[in-house]
Design an enzyme around this catalytic site. Sequence first.
Site, PDB file in Angstrom:
ATOM      1  N   SER A  44       0.848  -1.186   0.000  1.00 24.18           N
ATOM      2  CA  SER A  44       0.000   0.000   0.000  1.00 24.18           C
ATOM      3  C   SER A  44       0.884   1.237   0.000  1.00 24.18           C
ATOM      4  O   SER A  44       1.849   1.319   0.769  1.00 24.18           O
ATOM      5  CB  SER A  44      -0.913   0.005   1.230  1.00 24.18           C
ATOM      6  OG  SER A  44      -1.741   1.155   1.249  1.00 24.18           O
ATOM      7  N   HIS A  99      -2.131   7.267  -5.014  1.00 26.20           N
ATOM      8  CA  HIS A  99      -2.385   6.107  -4.161  1.00 26.20           C
ATOM      9  C   HIS A  99      -2.258   4.856  -5.016  1.00 26.20           C
ATOM     10  O   HIS A  99      -2.661   4.837  -6.186  1.00 26.20           O
ATOM     11  CB  HIS A  99      -3.796   6.189  -3.568  1.00 26.20           C
ATOM     12  CG  HIS A  99      -4.336   4.870  -3.100  1.00 26.20           C
ATOM     13  ND1 HIS A  99      -5.266   4.149  -3.826  1.00 26.20           N
ATOM     14  CD2 HIS A  99      -4.069   4.120  -1.999  1.00 26.20           C
ATOM     15  CE1 HIS A  99      -5.555   3.038  -3.188  1.00 26.20           C
ATOM     16  NE2 HIS A  99      -4.837   2.985  -2.082  1.00 26.20           N
ATOM     17  N   THR A 131      -1.880  -3.191  -4.086  1.00 24.61           N
ATOM     18  CA  THR A 131      -2.288  -4.494  -4.613  1.00 24.61           C
ATOM     19  C   THR A 131      -2.179  -5.492  -3.481  1.00 24.61           C
ATOM     20  O   THR A 131      -1.319  -5.352  -2.600  1.00 24.61           O
ATOM     21  CB  THR A 131      -1.432  -4.950  -5.809  1.00 24.61           C
ATOM     22  OG1 THR A 131      -0.051  -4.974  -5.446  1.00 24.61           O
ATOM     23  CG2 THR A 131      -1.636  -4.046  -7.012  1.00 24.61           C
ATOM     24  N   GLY A 157      -6.741  -5.232  13.991  1.00 22.20           N
ATOM     25  CA  GLY A 157      -5.640  -5.091  14.927  1.00 22.20           C
ATOM     26  C   GLY A 157      -4.279  -4.819  14.338  1.00 22.20           C
ATOM     27  O   GLY A 157      -3.261  -4.998  15.023  1.00 22.20           O
TER      28      GLY A 157
END
Length: 292
Positions: free
Chosen positions: A114, A128, A131, A275
């Site tokens: 990312s 931006h 994948t 988390g």
Amino acid sequence: MNDLSPDHKTRAAAWFRSLRDEIVAAFEQVEQTQGGDAKPGTFDVSETKRTSEDGSDAGGGLMSVMRGGRVFEKVGVNVSEVYGELGERAQKAMAARGVPGMADDPRFWASGISLVAHMQNPRVPAVHMNTRMFWTPGAWWFGGGSDLNPAIEYDEDTAFFHKTLKDHCDPHGPDLYDRYKKWADEYFYVPHRNRARGVGGIFYDDHNTGDWEADFAFTQDVGRAFLPAFLGCVERRRHEVFTEEDREKQLVHRGLYAEYNLVYDRGTKFGLETGHDANAVLMSLPPIAKWT
């Protein structure tokens, strides 16, 4: 049918890591060649950890962030490989999307890259890209894409970016670019502002034709398209002189970007709900933004 072997996961995770390494090197090279009195930016790299609800290790990744560079005001390039069991909210979200078997077996594995870049020069577009591959006992799929987010729009930049994406999509199917461009136009829309976040790109999720090799090859080419598509725009604009009015437009546009990522973005919601390291999840937020 979900008949993947561990090798499929290993190969996918290795690819995302290699793409990360290539992008980080390319961005640092851009910094070195910009010139100027400021010190060229470099990436600070740290490990990220995901902890399951019972406190056990559940994977992690690398967070690479450059701040205050000559060209990049803030850019983050993250890779991760996480696993474990989905919590109740994430299970329900997956079940609502039609992922089979979620009620009976909440195990998952996911890996991806990312990236979000916010630029010093307001005439250089923000961008931006991500994948990823996702696996559950009942299904697997790929997702991702990239989209351009200029504060000041230039038709030639938009056309170049989209053409580069299309050139990389077309070998995998003549309809893929059009389908996934339309999806990006719909997905990267900010309803409460009645406008798009940027000038689009491609976006896809749940991509599974039943042929893992073909789908992996497509996802690799989406990743390969990123550097030529984005750096072509960077090279065209990074030496241009900008005004205070340009900077004002950039800061207000960043506010729009932040609103979208905090309210609508799937990846942000998934990362926080499962988390993962909050700093890595929220890496996409701009360093400075403004609201009118």
